[in-house]
Design a protein around this motif. Structure first.
Motif, mmCIF file in Angstrom:
data_model
loop_
_atom_site.group_PDB
_atom_site.id
_atom_site.type_symbol
_atom_site.label_atom_id
_atom_site.label_comp_id
_atom_site.label_asym_id
_atom_site.label_seq_id
_atom_site.Cartn_x
_atom_site.Cartn_y
_atom_site.Cartn_z
ATOM 1 N N VAL A 227 0.991 -1.204 -0.037
ATOM 2 C CA VAL A 227 -0.087 -0.156 0.157
ATOM 3 C C VAL A 227 0.769 1.301 -0.152
ATOM 4 N N GLN A 228 0.187 2.320 -0.069
ATOM 5 C CA GLN A 228 1.059 3.643 0.123
ATOM 6 C C GLN A 228 0.608 4.266 1.263
ATOM 7 N N ILE A 229 1.495 4.851 2.162
ATOM 8 C CA ILE A 229 1.121 5.622 3.417
ATOM 9 C C ILE A 229 1.458 6.972 3.453
ATOM 10 N N ASP A 230 0.397 7.706 3.164
ATOM 11 C CA ASP A 230 0.390 9.345 3.221
ATOM 12 C C ASP A 230 0.439 9.831 4.607
ATOM 13 N N LEU A 231 1.501 10.542 4.960
ATOM 14 C CA LEU A 231 1.632 11.142 6.427
ATOM 15 C C LEU A 231 1.377 12.712 6.309
ATOM 16 N N ILE A 232 0.896 13.179 7.489
ATOM 17 C CA ILE A 232 0.538 14.453 7.638
ATOM 18 C C ILE A 232 1.593 15.252 8.101
ATOM 19 N N ALA A 233 2.241 16.298 7.329
ATOM 20 C CA ALA A 233 3.352 16.826 7.515
ATOM 21 C C ALA A 233 3.679 17.356 8.928
ATOM 22 N N GLU A 234 2.625 18.100 9.427
ATOM 23 C CA GLU A 234 2.914 18.449 10.877
ATOM 24 C C GLU A 234 3.197 17.350 11.837
ATOM 25 N N THR A 235 2.959 15.973 11.680
ATOM 26 C CA THR A 235 3.308 15.049 12.385
ATOM 27 C C THR A 235 4.721 14.403 12.335
ATOM 28 N N THR A 236 5.214 14.886 11.078
ATOM 29 C CA THR A 236 6.574 14.290 10.859
ATOM 30 C C THR A 236 7.782 14.981 11.116
ATOM 31 N N LYS A 237 7.616 15.945 11.802
ATOM 32 C CA LYS A 237 8.703 16.949 12.352
ATOM 33 C C LYS A 237 9.472 16.158 13.443
ATOM 34 N N ASN A 238 10.874 16.441 13.217
ATOM 35 C CA ASN A 238 11.778 15.746 14.116
ATOM 36 C C ASN A 238 11.543 14.275 14.530
ATOM 37 N N ALA A 239 10.818 13.767 13.334
ATOM 38 C CA ALA A 239 10.235 12.409 13.996
ATOM 39 C C ALA A 239 11.154 11.288 13.063
ATOM 40 N N ASP A 240 11.999 11.725 12.406
ATOM 41 C CA ASP A 240 12.822 10.571 11.424
ATOM 42 C C ASP A 240 14.163 10.579 11.923
ATOM 43 N N PHE A 241 14.556 10.553 13.198
ATOM 44 C CA PHE A 241 15.824 10.270 13.725
ATOM 45 C C PHE A 241 15.612 8.758 14.019
ATOM 46 N N GLY A 242 14.723 8.435 14.697
ATOM 47 C CA GLY A 242 14.225 6.889 15.211
ATOM 48 C C GLY A 242 14.737 6.892 16.632
ATOM 49 N N ASP A 243 14.910 5.632 16.972
ATOM 50 C CA ASP A 243 15.415 5.443 18.660
ATOM 51 C C ASP A 243 14.473 5.427 19.465
ATOM 52 N N ASP A 244 13.111 6.114 19.251
ATOM 53 C CA ASP A 244 12.086 6.332 20.467
ATOM 54 C C ASP A 244 11.358 5.013 20.536
ATOM 55 N N TYR A 245 11.271 3.870 19.849
ATOM 56 C CA TYR A 245 10.470 2.745 20.153
ATOM 57 C C TYR A 245 9.087 2.908 20.524
ATOM 58 N N GLU A 246 8.431 4.105 20.072
ATOM 59 C CA GLU A 246 7.214 4.031 20.026
ATOM 60 C C GLU A 246 6.666 3.188 19.111
ATOM 61 N N LEU A 247 5.154 3.149 19.007
ATOM 62 C CA LEU A 247 4.668 2.079 17.995
ATOM 63 C C LEU A 247 3.872 3.027 16.970
ATOM 64 N N LEU A 248 3.945 2.318 15.652
ATOM 65 C CA LEU A 248 3.361 2.992 14.488
ATOM 66 C C LEU A 248 2.546 1.885 13.900
ATOM 67 N N PHE A 249 1.121 2.344 13.763
ATOM 68 C CA PHE A 249 0.108 1.114 13.519
ATOM 69 C C PHE A 249 -0.885 1.612 12.521
ATOM 70 N N THR A 250 -1.420 0.833 11.823
ATOM 71 C CA THR A 250 -2.653 1.158 10.912
ATOM 72 C C THR A 250 -3.859 0.559 11.589
ATOM 73 N N ALA A 251 -4.976 0.949 11.397
ATOM 74 C CA ALA A 251 -6.465 0.521 11.711
ATOM 75 C C ALA A 251 -7.374 1.134 11.008
ATOM 76 N N SER A 252 -8.613 0.436 10.925
ATOM 77 C CA SER A 252 -9.884 1.008 10.310
ATOM 78 C C SER A 252 -10.064 2.279 10.790
ATOM 79 N N ALA A 253 -10.727 3.213 9.867
ATOM 80 C CA ALA A 253 -11.082 4.457 10.490
ATOM 81 C C ALA A 253 -12.435 4.529 11.339
ATOM 82 N N ARG A 254 -13.190 3.301 11.126
ATOM 83 C CA ARG A 254 -14.392 3.010 12.058
ATOM 84 C C ARG A 254 -14.003 2.868 13.422
ATOM 85 N N ASN A 255 -12.866 2.585 13.743
ATOM 86 C CA ASN A 255 -12.451 2.236 15.153
ATOM 87 C C ASN A 255 -11.774 3.182 15.998
#
Lengths: 298, 298
Positions: A227-255
């Motif tokens: 699939v393609q993932i389209d990110l919201i610009a605002e949320t990608t600031k300072n977010a591509d260094f890594g090492d945070d070990y938070e979770l990235l996940f996808t889910a149906s919009a109805r949930n």
């Protein structure tokens, strides 16, 4: 200090499956109705962790980051195996710190040592852990299930670990003492999001932990899911260094509502950061990006 | 050469449980009636394997010696995970050799790659494998079951790997070409004794593979089982260098004939090398010995 002394230091960390570390192998049969999930992670002194700060920080971060892979799969941890290549001549008090770091991490997550091996090396410290977890049969959250129309979310705050690493490495950082502490903690003691695993298993169509940066992990999910993932610009600031070990996940919009409720119930910040589309690769508000996440070169 | 190229080279080695190496984790639930057995082994260039001969020899020996632990437990292999810390700047053709060595070993034992991770290092090559195997429920052969009155046996010929290492390291060895080849093979391609696993499960009260020398492994079984092991002097000659990865096991004397028949059926040499007594430690015909097997110092 020899191999037997090393094992004696590790023995208090051992759980019942370890057979008192007296055997070459462990038995890890999951109970009926559960799948066994396995993941492996390695840390090299000077590559993944600043030189000169080995002791507890190194091993605690190693075990926590490895456990984060299990959290991303919706699993609960049951134990880990450890391989250590320990530098010849290293001050023995560092070894005590190393064992204490493991102890602190495994106590936090009820995840005992169940085996492994120790060797010497004339190079930097290299340690590898294999972590084991359980999920109900068939419920492991994969990278490959994202569907067009899904929301994309991440947990927690991204970018803190980057600041924490700068602090730990001795660089000047202009922050209040309390914010310094938060950033340092984010780097040294990343939190595997086990508390969120039931929500994840119930609603996530795909998930990964953010070890290599948001764009990079979004790329992994996009590739594995086709699939393609389209990110919201605002949320990608300072977010591509890594090492945070938070979770990235996808889910149906109805949930959406249940997911927000689930995170709120455990006090976990949650950011809606994008959407899954038909296509390939990662875009930020329609613009194709090339993930710049950390990649080892040889 | 970067991490993604490295993973692309490894992908042909991956089995179904690896999810095409696209995920952070593997699912390893044993079928009903089977226990999952896990063991971990690490090799460091220059410590466990001569420098300058990395490529295929290193990785094939690594996987074979790790699988030997499963053979000693009576298990059959189902897969392995791999962690590699690869030296920065190392000639890429060595990596092809490394992958080929894994391929050759896993084809021999029907044991695919199911995951792992790769990192860079400015030190020597360090590689760690976690191997997974199956045994019928409750039938894993432990180190801890030896009983006074048991026989002690080892498989194959001990001491060959010591000569093989000397040859591989470029030392002069006065042997015929065919004997040189046998010794070199013993070092580079030790044979996990899976073919003997049913006999082992049926009759062995305790077992270990001989990685650190006969006296040393006898000591491990004696300690774990709370017994004394008395070895026959004749059988201990040249047997304490280790690295042979033959099996050492104990079994009731009343099963002697069936054990000999079982080994003969697969063409496996077998040596009755001692007896289990009430007591502690290892003796050679009554004289207390201190095992001199390989032990890492730090």
């Amino acid at each position: 200090m020899n191999e037997r002394d090393f094992i004696a230091l590790l023995r208090p960390l051992a759980g019942p499956a370890a057979l008192n570390l007296d055997d070459d192998a462990a038995i890890l049969t999951p109970p009926p109705g559960q799948d066994l999930i396995v993941s492996k992670d390695t840390m090299v002194e000077g590559v993944h962790f600043p030189k000169g700060r080995i002791g507890g920080g190194f091993s605690e971060r190693l075990l926590r980051t490895a456990l984060s892979d299990l959290a991303a799969k919706g699993a609960r941890p049951i134990g880990y195996m450890l391989s250590v290549a320990w530098p010849i001549g290293r001050d023995p008090k560092w070894l005590n710190g190393f064992v204490r770091g493991l102890h602190d991490a495994q106590e936090s997550f009820d995840c005992p040592l169940i085996g492994g091996d120790t060797t010497s090396t004339d190079g930097p410290l290299v340690a590898s852990v294999t972590v084991f977890g359980l999920v109900p049969n068939g419920e492991m959250v994969r990278r490959s299930g994202a569907k067009p129309g899904d929301d994309v979310w991440f947990t927690g705050t991204l970018g803190l670990a980057e600041i924490g690493l700068a602090i730990v490495s001795g660089h000047a950082v202009d922050l209040s003492p309390s914010k310094r502490l938060v950033a340092e903690e984010a780097y040294l003691r990343p939190e595997p999001r086990f508390a969120f695993r039931k929500v994840l298993r119930r609603f996530a169509t795909a998930a990964a932990d953010i070890s290599d940066g948001l764009l990079s992990e979004a790329g992994h999910i996009a590739t594995a899911s086709g699939v393609q993932i389209d990110l919201i610009a605002e949320t990608t600031k300072n977010a591509d260094f890594g090492d945070d070990y938070e979770l990235l996940f996808t889910a149906s919009a109805r949930n959406r509502e249940e997911i927000v409720e689930g995170a709120k119930a455990i006090g976990l910040p949650l950011t809606l950061c994008g959407h899954v589309l038909e296509g390939v690769g990662v875009t930020v508000e329609g613009t194709v990006v090339k993930p710049e996440g950390y990649r080892h070169r040889f």
